[in-house]
Design a protein around this motif. Structure first.
Motif, short mmCIF file in Angstrom:
data_model
loop_
_atom_site.label_atom_id
_atom_site.label_comp_id
_atom_site.label_asym_id
_atom_site.label_seq_id
_atom_site.Cartn_x
_atom_site.Cartn_y
_atom_site.Cartn_z
N CYS A 3 -1.74 -14.82 -10.74
CA CYS A 3 -1.37 -13.70 -9.88
C CYS A 3 -0.19 -12.93 -10.46
N VAL A 4 0.99 -13.54 -10.51
CA VAL A 4 2.20 -12.81 -10.89
C VAL A 4 2.12 -12.30 -12.32
N GLN A 5 1.77 -13.16 -13.26
CA GLN A 5 1.77 -12.76 -14.66
C GLN A 5 0.78 -11.63 -14.94
N LEU A 6 -0.31 -11.58 -14.20
CA LEU A 6 -1.37 -10.59 -14.44
C LEU A 6 -1.27 -9.38 -13.50
N LEU A 7 -0.25 -9.38 -12.67
CA LEU A 7 -0.08 -8.32 -11.67
C LEU A 7 0.30 -7.00 -12.35
N THR A 8 -0.29 -5.91 -11.90
CA THR A 8 0.07 -4.57 -12.39
C THR A 8 0.37 -3.67 -11.21
N ALA A 9 1.18 -2.66 -11.46
CA ALA A 9 1.53 -1.70 -10.41
C ALA A 9 0.62 -0.48 -10.50
N ASN A 10 0.25 0.03 -9.35
CA ASN A 10 -0.47 1.30 -9.28
C ASN A 10 0.61 2.38 -9.19
N GLU A 11 1.05 2.84 -10.35
CA GLU A 11 2.24 3.70 -10.42
C GLU A 11 2.04 5.01 -9.66
N GLU A 12 0.86 5.58 -9.77
CA GLU A 12 0.60 6.85 -9.09
C GLU A 12 0.70 6.68 -7.58
N VAL A 13 0.13 5.61 -7.06
CA VAL A 13 0.18 5.37 -5.62
C VAL A 13 1.61 5.12 -5.16
N CYS A 14 2.37 4.34 -5.95
CA CYS A 14 3.78 4.08 -5.61
C CYS A 14 4.56 5.37 -5.45
N MET A 15 4.41 6.29 -6.42
CA MET A 15 5.13 7.56 -6.37
C MET A 15 4.63 8.43 -5.23
N THR A 16 3.33 8.46 -5.01
CA THR A 16 2.77 9.28 -3.94
C THR A 16 3.28 8.81 -2.58
N HIS A 17 3.26 7.50 -2.36
CA HIS A 17 3.75 6.97 -1.09
C HIS A 17 5.21 7.34 -0.86
N LEU A 18 6.02 7.29 -1.93
CA LEU A 18 7.44 7.62 -1.79
C LEU A 18 7.63 9.10 -1.49
N LEU A 19 7.01 9.94 -2.30
CA LEU A 19 7.25 11.38 -2.18
C LEU A 19 6.62 11.97 -0.93
N ASP A 20 5.58 11.30 -0.41
CA ASP A 20 4.95 11.80 0.82
C ASP A 20 5.64 11.29 2.08
N SER A 21 6.60 10.40 1.92
CA SER A 21 7.21 9.76 3.08
C SER A 21 8.55 10.40 3.43
N ILE A 22 9.07 9.98 4.58
CA ILE A 22 10.40 10.45 4.98
C ILE A 22 11.47 9.54 4.39
N ALA A 23 11.07 8.62 3.52
CA ALA A 23 12.03 7.69 2.93
C ALA A 23 12.99 8.39 1.97
N ILE A 24 12.68 9.65 1.61
CA ILE A 24 13.61 10.38 0.73
C ILE A 24 14.78 10.96 1.52
N ALA A 25 14.67 10.94 2.86
CA ALA A 25 15.71 11.56 3.70
C ALA A 25 17.09 10.96 3.47
N PRO A 26 17.24 9.61 3.38
CA PRO A 26 18.59 9.08 3.14
C PRO A 26 19.21 9.58 1.84
N THR A 27 18.35 9.79 0.84
CA THR A 27 18.87 10.31 -0.43
C THR A 27 19.28 11.77 -0.28
N LEU A 28 18.43 12.59 0.37
CA LEU A 28 18.75 14.01 0.55
C LEU A 28 19.99 14.17 1.42
N LYS A 29 20.22 13.20 2.32
CA LYS A 29 21.40 13.27 3.18
C LYS A 29 22.67 13.29 2.34
N GLN A 30 22.67 12.55 1.23
CA GLN A 30 23.86 12.51 0.37
C GLN A 30 24.13 13.86 -0.26
#
Length: 474
Positions: free
Chosen positions: A396-423
């Motif tokens: 599992c762990v050694q062969l695990l890969t990240a879906n990089e596109e999905v990771c970025m899409t989830h972040l940029l589409d979410s309100i999770a960037i608000a704490p950063t923009l607040k700064q």
């Protein structure tokens, strides 16, 4: 027909104990005490043979004792040498078919100890040129068990076996930590959305998540390792309750010294033999640490199960390599079996830990009647957990890969960037962007770019920077 009856008579022997006599196969290495115990205790379907490391250290402990007893003229040279050779064979995995006593026998381990004594004695008799059962030449109790009791021998062998078991578990946990550190490095620059209370939270790097998991494994390995010193203190020489009845001056120090050489580590005689024989707190503490390790790593596995959920209706931020079909009715479905297996093992270990806790707490007076349960539970939990961690690591762990596109899409589409923009923009303006996003169905980042607040490149740069702690990022 007469010849056949004579052959049958020759193929049997009679042994006698305080309860009467029993007939055994003439060449059986077990004796009357083992036979009675095998009939009395048919509980688990497992015998002592299912725990080879415990058998090995029981044999080694009795071998060392035979050497010391021979050296001190408590055994003849012939008896001592024969016992040593029989113990070496048993420690090497021979004669296990003669280990017939259920591992959960109903005493403090007496029946298991009797079984070992009889196998060693009868094999030693064969090596001396006699037949099994000719105990006038070498007796299981008077010679093989000289200066011993189940109380001190079984505890000593169990501790020595658990030192090896725990050491292997520590290595397995450390290896998992190395694999997680590699994932930390591999994904140190990949942004993702962090989640608290299962809600979008703030940006972080995927590598940081793996670094947190790695830190956990390293701490767990240290916690497990810390128990080894306590298990290096041995009760041998206390015999039944700690008085040392049946031993002689210098005996326990000599036995511990010989066992240290065999174990390849410093071992010590217990300072208080009464405490060492009756109190099982060191076993309960180890079991609790094993349980904590199992449940903690089960949490990691559950995280990976959640992050790999999908592939279309879940998070799908991680991808596990498929290892088998996941359904008999849903073609193409693949399950995170090694992660789920580790979680299942964690719950199994939790149950075994409860058995150890109850057994340790309910020992009465000068010995603990439930030592077999403590030993069996610990061997099962450590063995099963080590196997599950190893499979989780390799498959599992050694062969695990990240879906990089999905990771970025989830972040940029979410309100999770608000704490950063607040700064950058202040709380009020960032909150307005979130409100506009929720009302319009557009992402906060789209609105920020459209209104000229910041460019996409600037936002990405700020997200990376905000994910690095100012004190530890270097």
């Amino acid at each position: 027909m007469e010849i056949h009856r004579e052959t049958q008579r020759e193929a049997q022997r009679i042994e006698i104990d305080s309860l009467g006599q029993r007939t055994l196969p003439a060449d059986a290495l077990f004796g009357i005490h083992s036979l009675r115990a095998s009939e009395n205790f048919r509980y688990s379907g497992e015998t002592l043979a299912n725990y080879p490391r415990l058998v090995r250290w029981l044999a080694k402990t009795k071998m060392v004792i035979a050497i010391v007893n021979g050296r001190n003229d408590k055994l003849t040279t012939e008896q001592s040498d024969a016992i040593v050779l029989a113990c070496l064979e048993l420690a090497a995995g021979q004669h296990t078919q003669a280990l017939i006593v259920d591992a959960l026998e109903g005493a403090c381990g007496t029946s298991m100890n009797m079984n070992i004594n009889e196998v060693i004695a009868n094999r030693a008799l064969q090596l001396m040129g006699h037949n099994p059962g000719q105990y006038q030449f070498l007796d299981p109790l008077d010679h093989v068990a000289y200066a011993q009791s189940t109380s001190d021998v079984l505890l000593t062998a169990t501790k020595l076996a658990l030192i090896e078991e725990v050491s292997e578990l520590v290595d397995t946990v450390k290896h998992l930590g190395v694999s997680l550190r590699k994932k930390e490095l591999q994904y140190r620059d990949l942004l993702r959305v962090a989640r608290t209370c299962m809600q979008d939270c703030m940006p972080m790097h995927l590598g940081q998540a793996f670094g947190g998991y790695a830190g956990l494994t390293e701490r767990l390995a240290q916690s497990l390792q810390a128990h080894l010193d306590l298990f290096s203190v041995l009760p041998i020489g206390g015999t039944g309750i700690g008085t040392g009845l049946g031993t002689y001056p210098g005996y326990r120090q000599a036995v511990v010294a010989e066992l240290s050489a065999l174990a390849g580590r410093a071992l010590y005689p217990s300072a208080n033999l009464f405490d060492a024989i009756q109190n099982m707190d060191v076993f309960a503490a180890l079991s609790s640490t094993v349980k904590t390790a199992a449940l903690s790593l089960g949490k990691v596995a559950n995280d990976l199960i959640l992050l790999s959920s999908g592939p279309h209706a879940g998070l799908n931020e991680l991808r596990m390599v498929p290892v088998q079909a996941g359904s008999s009715m849903m073609p193409g479905k693949v399950n995170p079996v090694h992660a789920m297996g580790l979680v299942q093992t964690a719950y199994f270990v939790t149950g075994l830990d409860h058995s150890v806790s109850l057994a340790a707490a309910n020992g009465r007076l000068e010995t603990n009647d439930y030592m077999p349960l403590i030993a069996v539970s610990l061997f099962k939990s450590i063995r099963t957990l080590a196997a599950a961690i190893s499979s989780f690591d390799r498959h599992c762990v050694q062969l695990l890969t990240a879906n990089e596109e999905v990771c970025m899409t989830h972040l940029l589409d979410s309100i999770a960037i608000a704490p950063t923009l607040k700064q950058q923009l202040g709380y009020k303006r960032a909150a307005q962007l979130v409100e506009q996003s929720l009302r319009s169905g557009r992402t906060a980042i789209e609105i920020a770019i459209e209104e000229g607040v910041m460019s996409r490149q600037q936002i990405i740069g700020v997200l990376h920077q905000s994910s690095l702690h100012p004190d530890v990022s270097a």
